[in-house]
Design a protein around this motif. Sequence first.
Motif, PDB file in Angstrom:
ATOM      1  N   ALA A  75       0.834  -1.200   0.000  1.00 29.21           N
ATOM      2  CA  ALA A  75       0.000   0.000   0.000  1.00 29.21           C
ATOM      3  C   ALA A  75       0.873   1.257   0.000  1.00 29.21           C
ATOM      4  O   ALA A  75       0.582   2.232  -0.709  1.00 29.21           O
ATOM      5  CB  ALA A  75      -0.928  -0.001   1.213  1.00 29.21           C
ATOM      6  N   HIS A  76       1.941   1.253   0.793  1.00 31.24           N
ATOM      7  CA  HIS A  76       2.850   2.403   0.838  1.00 31.24           C
ATOM      8  C   HIS A  76       3.561   2.587  -0.499  1.00 31.24           C
ATOM      9  O   HIS A  76       3.753   3.719  -0.955  1.00 31.24           O
ATOM     10  CB  HIS A  76       3.885   2.211   1.945  1.00 31.24           C
ATOM     11  N   SER A  77       3.974   1.487  -1.116  1.00 26.32           N
ATOM     12  CA  SER A  77       4.664   1.573  -2.407  1.00 26.32           C
ATOM     13  C   SER A  77       3.757   2.187  -3.469  1.00 26.32           C
ATOM     14  O   SER A  77       4.200   3.014  -4.283  1.00 26.32           O
ATOM     15  CB  SER A  77       5.132   0.187  -2.854  1.00 26.32           C
ATOM     16  N   LYS A  78       2.491   1.807  -3.453  1.00 30.84           N
ATOM     17  CA  LYS A  78       1.542   2.372  -4.406  1.00 30.84           C
ATOM     18  C   LYS A  78       1.349   3.866  -4.158  1.00 30.84           C
ATOM     19  O   LYS A  78       1.220   4.659  -5.101  1.00 30.84           O
ATOM     20  CB  LYS A  78       0.198   1.639  -4.308  1.00 30.84           C
ATOM     21  N   ALA A  79       1.340   4.251  -2.884  1.00 29.42           N
ATOM     22  CA  ALA A  79       1.194   5.671  -2.545  1.00 29.42           C
ATOM     23  C   ALA A  79       2.394   6.466  -3.053  1.00 29.42           C
ATOM     24  O   ALA A  79       2.235   7.574  -3.599  1.00 29.42           O
ATOM     25  CB  ALA A  79       1.041   5.836  -1.042  1.00 29.42           C
ATOM     26  N   ILE A  80       3.593   5.910  -2.886  1.00 27.04           N
ATOM     27  CA  ILE A  80       4.798   6.589  -3.364  1.00 27.04           C
ATOM     28  C   ILE A  80       4.748   6.769  -4.874  1.00 27.04           C
ATOM     29  O   ILE A  80       5.009   7.859  -5.395  1.00 27.04           O
ATOM     30  CB  ILE A  80       6.055   5.786  -2.969  1.00 27.04           C
ATOM     31  N   ASP A  81       4.409   5.706  -5.593  1.00 23.93           N
ATOM     32  CA  ASP A  81       4.341   5.781  -7.050  1.00 23.93           C
ATOM     33  C   ASP A  81       3.270   6.762  -7.506  1.00 23.93           C
ATOM     34  O   ASP A  81       3.470   7.522  -8.460  1.00 23.93           O
ATOM     35  CB  ASP A  81       4.065   4.395  -7.642  1.00 23.93           C
ATOM     36  N   ARG A  82       2.146   6.751  -6.821  1.00 19.96           N
ATOM     37  CA  ARG A  82       1.041   7.640  -7.188  1.00 19.96           C
ATOM     38  C   ARG A  82       1.436   9.109  -7.021  1.00 19.96           C
ATOM     39  O   ARG A  82       1.188   9.928  -7.910  1.00 19.96           O
ATOM     40  CB  ARG A  82      -0.183   7.325  -6.332  1.00 19.96           C
ATOM     41  N   VAL A  83       2.064   9.433  -5.909  1.00 19.63           N
ATOM     42  CA  VAL A  83       2.447  10.824  -5.657  1.00 19.63           C
ATOM     43  C   VAL A  83       3.586  11.261  -6.565  1.00 19.63           C
ATOM     44  O   VAL A  83       3.526  12.324  -7.194  1.00 19.63           O
ATOM     45  CB  VAL A  83       2.850  11.012  -4.176  1.00 19.63           C
ATOM     46  N   CYS A  84       4.630  10.437  -6.644  1.00 20.26           N
ATOM     47  CA  CYS A  84       5.825  10.841  -7.379  1.00 20.26           C
ATOM     48  C   CYS A  84       5.620  10.894  -8.887  1.00 20.26           C
ATOM     49  O   CYS A  84       6.363  11.583  -9.589  1.00 20.26           O
ATOM     50  CB  CYS A  84       6.985   9.892  -7.042  1.00 20.26           C
ATOM     51  N   SER A  85       4.627  10.171  -9.391  1.00 19.50           N
ATOM     52  CA  SER A  85       4.358  10.199 -10.832  1.00 19.50           C
ATOM     53  C   SER A  85       3.249  11.192 -11.186  1.00 19.50           C
ATOM     54  O   SER A  85       2.927  11.369 -12.356  1.00 19.50           O
ATOM     55  CB  SER A  85       3.962   8.801 -11.327  1.00 19.50           C
ATOM     56  N   GLY A  86       2.679  11.838 -10.185  1.00 11.94           N
ATOM     57  CA  GLY A  86       1.601  12.792 -10.430  1.00 11.94           C
ATOM     58  C   GLY A  86       2.133  14.166 -10.795  1.00 11.94           C
ATOM     59  O   GLY A  86       3.346  14.403 -10.860  1.00 11.94           O
ATOM     60  N   GLU A  87       1.219  15.086 -11.028  1.00 12.26           N
ATOM     61  CA  GLU A  87       1.595  16.452 -11.363  1.00 12.26           C
ATOM     62  C   GLU A  87       1.968  17.223 -10.095  1.00 12.26           C
ATOM     63  O   GLU A  87       1.280  17.157  -9.093  1.00 12.26           O
ATOM     64  CB  GLU A  87       0.432  17.162 -12.076  1.00 12.26           C
TER      65      GLU A  87
END
Length: 214
Positions: A75-87
């Motif tokens: 869940a944390h890994s998905k959060a990191i990817d979601r934030v870091c790949s966002g605008e």
Amino acid sequence: MQNPDKNTDISFDTRERLLDAAEKLFCQKGFEGTSIRDITTEAGCNIAAVNYHFGGKEKLYEEMFRRRLLENLEAHSKAIDRVCSGENPTLETLLRELVRPVLESARRQDPWSRIIRLLVREALHHRVEIDKIVDDIKVQFLDRLAKAFEQLIPGLERRAAQWAVFSFESLVLHPILFSKLSELLLPDFTVEELTEHIVRFGAAGLRGCVEGNA
């Protein structure tokens, strides 16, 4: 060893029921106070199923921790990817995404918060070795978080990012391990208030790693 559950779906269901039962009973009564028969009775299966799926009580105990830790790290890994790949990703956004779910879990007394408290207690008594439970998976996650910190904090070097991960992880774990103490010291605090405090405190400390190396 012959599978006591012939159907694959039934076998997986039995394994999960054993883990659920183990989690409930170990958290309530501890390792010594919980027997295999207690677990299989709670799970509604036979003792042979424990040996087949886990190879015994101690391996079941380790797998109980592993399941929840992997679930949390994913869940944390998905959060990191979601934030870091966002605008326009920001450090505060990332910290908030990592902190709030953990604090909400602790407030609800979810299985994750109970398991992490038990894991730390057992590690202190040397019953379980944390590194063996999550091995390279946790290392991969911590490396991913360090890279995220490097991305979001200009000038942060890799060594400082690794130390930052270590410090931030401790900052998040404390409210879980000492949730009762937090409620005594701050009886009226909300999850949102504590989240924002940790985010501000953590962000200032992480950016301070750059200033300290300047």
